[in-house]
Design an enzyme around this catalytic site. Structure first.
Site, mmCIF file in Angstrom:
data_model
loop_
_atom_site.group_PDB
_atom_site.id
_atom_site.type_symbol
_atom_site.label_atom_id
_atom_site.label_comp_id
_atom_site.label_asym_id
_atom_site.label_seq_id
_atom_site.Cartn_x
_atom_site.Cartn_y
_atom_site.Cartn_z
ATOM 1 N N SER A 1 0.806 -1.219 0.000
ATOM 2 C CA SER A 1 0.000 0.000 0.000
ATOM 3 C C SER A 1 0.841 1.272 0.000
ATOM 4 O O SER A 1 0.428 2.293 -0.549
ATOM 5 C CB SER A 1 -0.960 0.007 1.194
ATOM 6 O OG SER A 1 -0.261 -0.233 2.394
ATOM 7 N N HIS B 1 1.682 4.681 4.585
ATOM 8 C CA HIS B 1 0.864 5.311 3.550
ATOM 9 C C HIS B 1 1.292 6.752 3.314
ATOM 10 O O HIS B 1 1.439 7.194 2.168
ATOM 11 C CB HIS B 1 -0.612 5.274 3.961
ATOM 12 C CG HIS B 1 -1.166 3.899 4.099
ATOM 13 N ND1 HIS B 1 -2.389 3.639 4.692
ATOM 14 C CD2 HIS B 1 -0.664 2.683 3.732
ATOM 15 C CE1 HIS B 1 -2.623 2.340 4.667
ATOM 16 N NE2 HIS B 1 -1.581 1.737 4.096
#
Length: 283
Positions: free
Chosen positions: A168, A220
């Site tokens: 991610s 992230h």
């Protein structure tokens, strides 16, 4: 002798002075647009410097293959409990990185903590990866993906003590790179304002989800920052090279020298940051 006048008739066309018109002298009858014959024009072709998104699908396949192998090692007892051998050897682990296992800054982007984790990231890569690869080209796409993934691992190393896996961070880098690319080429790419708005909403939504327990939101954010930076430095600068009635040719006028010097400088910056963070953590 008597004067004879031509009988008037509503069906006889006359000029402005009232004299009858010969049929060949009559003005053309206006035809409504709805009754005009359809004129078929050739399609307008657009030639742009886009690459086929092969690397995106290769990365997707690698993620699936690695997950299957890791799961098999867990089932066969080669791992530890329900943790597969590849995860044991490649997850981001602060203690292991401090012992010199620096590959753990790269390998987490190929590992996943379960089938739902893999499906979510795989779908994200399937939807976002080909778009970025087509517009940036395969080489720049690779630089953005891997450097953003490493940047995400560094952010996780600095701000999250727990082990972490997942692609991610690299995916946030890809979606972050889309924003400067759309802004820079807003005169040639349609609907850039709505596209940028949708991307920002997607980023905010996923960062809010990342506040849930067990999700490494620092990775992230680190990947997103790397993607925004690399997207601005490496984005193609699209311009129209040739325009004809049936063809538009678009070229990338960005400087390859500037692009790859920027990538080299960014990579050197990540290496320097790694050294600094590791030495600070050892104090």
């Amino acid at each position: 002798m008597s004067d004879q006048t031509e009988p008037s008739s509503p069906f006889v066309d006359r000029d402005e002075e009232g004299n009858p018109l010969h049929p060949l002298e009559r003005p053309p009858i206006a035809v409504p647009d709805s009754q005009r014959p359809l004129v078929i024009r050739p399609f307008l072709r657009v030639e742009a410097p886009y690459d086929e998104p092969m690397l995106s699908y290769i990365l997707l396949a690698l993620n699936v293959i690695v997950f299957l192998i890791d799961t098999l090692t867990a089932w066969s007892g080669l791992g530890y409990g329900q943790v597969g051998l590849l995860t044991l050897l490649g997850a981001k682990s602060n203690a292991s990185i401090l012992q010199g296992q620096y590959w753990r800054l790269l390998t987490p982007m190929f590992l996943h903590a379960g089938i739902l984790h893999l499906v979510f990231n795989g779908y994200f890569l399937y939807r976002i990866g080909p778009w970025v690869e087509r517009h940036f080209g395969t080489a720049r796409f690779a630089a953005i993906y891997f450097l953003s993934g490493i940047g995400a691992s560094l952010a996780s190393f600095a701000l999250n003590l727990n082990p972490a896996v997942g692609a991610s961070g690299a995916l946030f880098g890809l979606i972050g790179a889309m924003l400067p690319m759309l802004y820079i080429n807003r005169d040639l790419i349609a609907n850039t304002r709505s596209l940028i708005g949708n991307i920002i909403m997607t980023i905010v939504f996923n960062l809010l989800i990342g506040l849930s327990p067990g999700i490494d939101n620092w990775a992230h954010i680190g990947g997103l920052i790397c993607g925004l930076t690399l997207g601005w430095l490496t984005s193609p600068r699209l311009a129209i090279r040739e325009r004809t009635p049936d063809l538009i040719r678009i070229e990338d006028r960005s400087s390859p020298s500037f692009v790859w010097l920027s990538v080299a400088a960014f990579t050197a910056g990540l290496v320097t940051l790694t050294v600094v963070l590791v030495n600070l953590a050892r104090l």
